[in-house]
Design an enzyme around this catalytic site. Structure first.
Site, PDB file in Angstrom:
ATOM      1  N   SER A 149      -7.516 -33.087  -8.090  1.00  0.00           N
ATOM      2  CA  SER A 149      -7.730 -33.675  -6.777  1.00  0.00           C
ATOM      3  C   SER A 149      -7.431 -32.612  -5.734  1.00  0.00           C
ATOM      4  CB  SER A 149      -6.780 -34.872  -6.595  1.00  0.00           C
ATOM      5  OG  SER A 149      -6.709 -35.279  -5.248  1.00  0.00           O
ATOM      6  N   TYR A 162       2.264 -39.271  -6.797  1.00  0.00           N
ATOM      7  CA  TYR A 162       0.949 -38.838  -7.280  1.00  0.00           C
ATOM      8  C   TYR A 162       0.690 -37.377  -6.919  1.00  0.00           C
ATOM      9  CZ  TYR A 162      -4.159 -38.708  -7.780  1.00  0.00           C
ATOM     10  OH  TYR A 162      -5.445 -38.379  -8.128  1.00  0.00           O
ATOM     11  N   LYS A 166       0.022 -34.237  -9.472  1.00  0.00           N
ATOM     12  CA  LYS A 166      -1.193 -33.418  -9.436  1.00  0.00           C
ATOM     13  C   LYS A 166      -0.857 -31.940  -9.217  1.00  0.00           C
ATOM     14  CE  LYS A 166      -4.503 -36.359 -10.213  1.00  0.00           C
ATOM     15  NZ  LYS A 166      -5.328 -36.267 -11.431  1.00  0.00           N
TER      16      LYS A 166
END
Length: 347
Positions: A149, A162, A166
């Site tokens: 991402s 999150y 990542k």
């Protein structure tokens, strides 16, 4: 020559493992591989979603194998990989996509919740990669695709767990890539950095915001991500792919003016991640939301009318050899200019 879903037809059938295959990007990716005629192993927790994904794989022209698994369980992931190898003989491609998230300020996320997001989103990739390597290294061939991402480089408010996971995947993948290159291994690893995508996650993510969780515009359809992932699986020598103009603009702006981007996100990052009124359904952090009495959520979320189905930047990324270095540089320069103008306008 291209088949359904706009993906190129293969020279030979492959065995592909997709984690997080019951919904969203994983679901669209499984379908895209199936359109090539590949055999697709579907790994996820939600049985209704897995059943729906298997049906789509078969209708698209592939062969499906359903393997229910929690990616946070290392032993279960190893067993799942062995199950795929026992049925299909080997593993050619492994796509790590499963994740979990919490939308809330960091101080409102409990330690157990933060740990769970990290175990699924980061350690799930580590366990999946280890399981894939166990089957690929002896054959000295295979490709591992880490679905990343823009948030692997640029943290945003309300998604600290999150974003942290990542970022960890990014560092882990770079380290592994160096080790494989050192060993002159035929196994490849690559990472696909995604923009905001129209998936069902915003209806089942655990949220403590006053409004309902939503992706930050612009929003892309999951098929855009799926095309990039399928391409990356066939071109694993590339270390990374950026999908969507917003991803390019964000990553370049973060490299050039990170402090300015901090202030911009502090001002806009809360409102842009929630819709007024209402909340989603029960969260899927601890258990799937499509249980025995649930429903199949599919690949798309509730933002179809706001989502982009094509990405010129993604096409350039996948075809940069054809475009020539000058055109690529020019396109990225335009993305940088647009991104910086947007950041400065809100700075």
């Amino acid at each position: 020559m291209r088949g359904r879903w706009g993906v190129p037809l293969p020279k030979g059938r492959r065995t592909v493992v997709v984690t997080g295959a019951s919904g969203g990007v994983g679901r669209a990716t499984a379908r895209a591989f199936a359109a090539r005629g590949d055999r697709v192993a579907l790994l996820a927790r939600g049985r209704e979603g897995l059943a729906g994904a298997a049906d789509e794989v078969q209708r698209a022209g592939g062969e499906a194998l359903v393997v229910p698994v929690d990616m946070a369980d290392a032993k279960a992931v190893d067993d799942a990989a062995q199950r795929v190898a026992d049925v299909f003989g080997h593993i050619d491609v492994w796509v790590n996509d499963a994740f979990a998230g919490v939308f809330a300020p960091f101080t409102e996320i409990t330690p157990d919740e933060f740990r769970r997001v990290t175990e699924v989103t980061y350690l799930g990739y580590v366990f999946g990669t280890r399981a894939a390597l166990r089957h690929m290294l002896p054959r000295d061939r295979g490709t591992i695709v880490q679905v990343g991402s823009a948030l692997a480089y640029r943290g945003i408010p309300l998604q600290s767990a999150y974003c942290g996971a990542k970022h960890a995947i990014q560092g882990f993948n770079e380290s592994l890539r160096c080790e494989l290159l050192h060993a002159r291994s035929g196994v490849r690893t690559t990472m696909v950095q995604l923009p905001a995508v129209n998936t069902p996650q915003f209806d089942w993510v655990l949220s403590r915001m006053p409004g309902q969780a939503r992706p930050v515009a612009p929003v892309y359809q999951p098929e855009v991500a799926a095309r990039a992932i399928v391409h990356a699986a066939s071109h694993g020598r590339r270390r990374e792919y950026w999908v969507g103009g917003s991803t390019a603009a964000t990553l370049i702006a973060n490299a050039v003016v990170p402090g300015l981007l901090d202030r911009y996100l502090a001002r806009t990052g809360f409102d842009s991640q929630q819709d007024r009124g209402g909340h989603g359904g029960p969260p899927n952090l601890w258990a799937p939301v499509d249980g025995p009495h649930g429903r199949d959520h599919g690949a798309h979320g509730r933002f179809d009318d706001q989502s982009i189905a094509r990405s010129p930047q993604d096409w350039i990324s996948r075809n940069r050899g054809r475009m020539g270095a000058g055109l690529v540089v020019g396109g990225l320069g335009a993305a940088v200019t647009a991104g910086l103008r947007r950041v400065k306008a809100h700075g």
